[in-house]
Design a protein around this motif. Structure first.
Motif, mmCIF file in Angstrom:
data_model
loop_
_atom_site.group_PDB
_atom_site.id
_atom_site.type_symbol
_atom_site.label_atom_id
_atom_site.label_comp_id
_atom_site.label_asym_id
_atom_site.label_seq_id
_atom_site.Cartn_x
_atom_site.Cartn_y
_atom_site.Cartn_z
ATOM 1 N N ASN A 75 4.897 3.321 2.491
ATOM 2 C CA ASN A 75 3.966 4.297 3.073
ATOM 3 C C ASN A 75 3.363 5.196 2.000
ATOM 4 O O ASN A 75 2.158 5.461 1.986
ATOM 5 C CB ASN A 75 4.691 5.157 4.118
ATOM 6 N N LEU A 79 -0.643 5.646 0.722
ATOM 7 C CA LEU A 79 -1.340 6.928 0.599
ATOM 8 C C LEU A 79 -1.868 7.143 -0.817
ATOM 9 O O LEU A 79 -3.013 7.566 -1.008
ATOM 10 C CB LEU A 79 -0.389 8.072 0.976
ATOM 11 N N THR A 300 -7.576 2.967 5.620
ATOM 12 C CA THR A 300 -6.898 3.879 4.691
ATOM 13 C C THR A 300 -7.828 4.996 4.221
ATOM 14 O O THR A 300 -7.411 6.148 4.104
ATOM 15 C CB THR A 300 -6.353 3.117 3.477
ATOM 16 N N TYR A 303 -9.021 7.173 7.766
ATOM 17 C CA TYR A 303 -8.040 7.781 8.660
ATOM 18 C C TYR A 303 -6.867 8.424 7.928
ATOM 19 O O TYR A 303 -6.175 9.258 8.509
ATOM 20 C CB TYR A 303 -7.502 6.742 9.655
ATOM 21 N N LEU A 304 -6.629 8.032 6.696
ATOM 22 C CA LEU A 304 -5.488 8.594 5.979
ATOM 23 C C LEU A 304 -5.891 9.724 5.045
ATOM 24 O O LEU A 304 -5.186 10.040 4.097
ATOM 25 C CB LEU A 304 -4.776 7.489 5.170
ATOM 26 N N THR A 331 2.385 4.602 8.743
ATOM 27 C CA THR A 331 1.903 5.583 7.772
ATOM 28 C C THR A 331 0.947 6.575 8.424
ATOM 29 O O THR A 331 1.024 7.784 8.181
ATOM 30 C CB THR A 331 1.197 4.873 6.608
ATOM 31 N N LEU A 332 0.060 6.074 9.238
ATOM 32 C CA LEU A 332 -0.898 6.929 9.935
ATOM 33 C C LEU A 332 -0.187 7.971 10.786
ATOM 34 O O LEU A 332 -0.511 9.159 10.748
ATOM 35 C CB LEU A 332 -1.811 6.060 10.809
ATOM 36 N N VAL A 335 1.729 10.607 8.528
ATOM 37 C CA VAL A 335 0.874 11.549 7.806
ATOM 38 C C VAL A 335 0.206 12.546 8.753
ATOM 39 O O VAL A 335 0.181 13.750 8.499
ATOM 40 C CB VAL A 335 -0.202 10.791 7.000
#
Length: 614
Positions: A75, A79, A300, A303-304, A331-332, A335
């Motif tokens: 994850n 990022l 990525t 949205y991240l 991961t989404l 975060v």
């Protein structure tokens, strides 16, 4: 870090853990950023003599060294990869342009709530509706809310200081709660119906308004009944073309298509069971990239980005299979602290109709994009023929100057390529130390600054320089380019018809070889291209000028004095009561202000009294 020419020891000592690797070219520039669940296996794969796809082959032809960063888990690697791609924009990564955050409609929690349009990070104490695909959609919805429910949109400061109704009340767009023309209970009834409508509960609102209309008619309050009737009709009129109602849910439905080397991601924004907007993205995709790589890059990068609140929905629906879907979803959620589901939409299910709509829009967007690019390329080719150029011009820059009677002078530079406007390369120049209203001097200063820099950094040097103006501006531009020994740039000017007839423009060229100006007979496609560039430059120049002028008029002369920041400025205002009192103070009085020493007090006195003399 390792040199590609000697990879064995480096690969041997790579850890079997997650991380990010960066590849550099001979100029020490990052050309690719990748992540790996297992760094050793992933990086080793690049050095195998067989099994390379075309993209890896092209990448390894240019990479000369690799740097790796170990992360705690996959994850974190995801990022870090996204952040590095955004920061360095590597050539072989898929890049999406940084757009402004999407606009929302926001309802405050005041005694008399306010409805307004907003972009940016979400804050506590407000209710957000959206996102909308563009600011026009929010303005139309805001206008609709004012017309039907008469909800205020004024600022809190404006609201608190009203002693009589404003124009919005006169045109029946507000019920004037600021002066007590409507009770709190009545106002909140309108707010409640608005909230239901914005959540897609149209049927409930229409039923309630119909009930009230019938009750008013039964009580022979025909004018009130007519008002309810008009509201019902307007809601139905607006609802029919704008809303596509489905089952309840909040989703972003993303369809990816590719045609003719152009990739398009079409995003449908579904909120409260209705499609409230759509947005098309056209990323810069390196050759031989896969659809899975494109959709992963989009998720990525869009949205991240935890620095900006995106208002992530409950579901993100995609039409491309992702092997790492579970990792992305985890991961989404970690975060952004959400419970979003990343769904692969097949040919069946409740999201199928939305995905079909997204696919249809994506295909149409690609067609429009290809057509626009083809038309633009045709115009560049006609311009090449008109100017008798050996090579197709790849870059055109245009300059314009804007000011208000010499105040806040700004010169603007706009860049066009065969792909269209390159807004990331736009520049504006604050013009200083020239006589007020001297457009020639302003243009000369801006050109010297711009091309003096480009002469040292020639990668973005244009083939054509277009000036918005006549012979005078053209001669000034020629002098600037000659001073910099840049006579190889094609120098043009575009000027309007003396009688200011719409659409009638003349093109002139300065020829450095003969030191004279000649008229250029431009065919329509080439003329339309130059007009388009000129109009965009004028828009950008006026916008930049107005921003500078507004900032200057809102500001204080104290801001221009070295050594005075916000705290000292506020201390001066607090001590004396205002700017006029500060101007009347002598040095001895200024020294008494906390943080102001003798030297600074003398500087303040000097600047303020010079300003008064002017």
């Amino acid at each position: 870090m390792v040199l590609i020419s000697d990879p064995k020891s480096f690969l041997k000592n790579l850890p079997l853990c997650s991380g990010v690797y960066q590849m550099f070219d001979v100029n020490d520039k990052i050309i690719y950023v990748g992540k790996a669940k297992n760094l050793k296996n992933r990086v080793t794969n690049y050095f195998q003599k067989t099994g390379h796809d075309l993209k890896k082959h092209a990448l390894m032809q240019q990479a000369v060294k690799i740097e790796v960063t170990i992360t705690a888990n996959e994850n974190e690697a995801l990022l870090l990869e996204g952040n590095l791609i955004k920061q360095y924009k590597p050539r072989y990564n898929i890049l999406f342009k940084d757009d402004k955050s999407f606009p929302y409609l926001v309802l405050s929690k005041d005694k008399f709530p306010r409805l307004f349009s907003y972009r940016g990070t979400k804050e506590a104490g407000y209710e957000y509706f959206g996102p909308y695909s563009n600011s026009l959609a929010t303005r139309e919805t805001l206008h609709f809310a004012q017309k039907v429910f008469c909800i205020r949109s004024c600022s809190d400061t404006f609201f608190r200081h009203r002693t009589r109704p404003c124009l919005q009340y006169q045109i029946q767009r507000c019920t004037a709660p600021c002066v007590g023309y409507v009770s709190e209970a009545e106002y909140h009834e309108q707010v409640s119906m608005l909230e239901q409508l914005l959540r897609g509960k149209n049927r409930i609102v229409l039923d309630e308004l119909t009930k009230r209309m019938q009750e008013a008619a039964a009580d022979k309050k025909f004018e009130l009944a007519a008002q309810y009737r008009d509201k019902i009709a307007y809601i139905r009129e607006v609802q029919t073309p704008q809303r596509v109602t489905k089952e309840g849910g909040e989703s972003d439905v993303i369809a990816l298509v590719e045609q003719g080397g152009v990739y398009c991601l079409q995003v449908l924004f579904v909120r409260f069971g209705s499609v409230v907007g759509s947005q098309a993205y056209f990323p810069n995709v390196p050759e031989f990239s896969t659809l899975e790589e494109v959709i992963t890059a989009f998720l990525t990068q869009k949205y991240l980005d935890f620095a900006i609140e995106k208002g992530v929905p409950k579901n993100i629906c995609i039409n491309i299979y992702l092997a790492e879907r579970a990792v992305l979803q985890e991961t989404l959620n970690n975060v952004l602290n959400t419970k979003t589901k990343l769904l692969m939409v097949t040919t069946k299910g409740k999201y199928h109709s939305w995905m079909q709509m997204a696919l249809t829009n994506a295909k149409e967007s690609v067609q429009r994009h290809l057509l626009l690019h083809a038309n633009l390329l045709d115009r560049f080719q006609v311009l090449q023929t008109t100017l008798q150029l050996t090579d197709l011009p790849q870059r055109i820059e245009c300059f314009d100057v804007s000011h208000s009677a010499g105040e806040a002078t700004v010169a603007a530079c706009v860049v066009f390529t065969t792909s269209g406007a390159e807004k990331k390369d736009y520049r504006h120049f604050n013009i200083e130390n020239v006589a007020a209203g001297d457009d020639y001097a302003a243009m000369h200063q801006a050109l010297l600054r711009r091309y003096g820099y480009l002469k040292e950094h020639p990668a973005k040097m244009p083939q054509i320089l277009l000036i918005d103006g006549g012979a005078g501006q053209l001669n000034i531009a020629a002098n600037a380019l000659e001073a910099l020994a840049l006579e190889n740039i094609i120098l043009l000017a575009i000027t309007k018809d003396p009688e200011r007839k719409s659409g009638v423009d003349f093109i002139y060229q300065f020829r450095f070889t003969t030191k004279n100006i000649v008229s250029v007979d431009c065919p329509a496609p080439a003329l339309h291209l130059l007009q388009q560039i000129r109009d965009e430059t004028h828009r950008f120049a006026v916008t930049s000028h107005r921003q500078k002028r507004a900032k200057k008029r809102r500001g204080s002369i104290l801001e221009d004095i070295a050594g005075i920041g916000q705290k000292k400025r506020l201390a001066l205002y607090k001590h004396f009561g205002g700017l006029q009192e500060v101007k009347q103070a002598d040095v001895a009085a200024l020294v008494k202000v906390p943080g102001v020493n003798q030297k600074l007090a003398e500087e303040i006195y000097r600047v303020l009294h010079e300003e008064n003399k002017i």
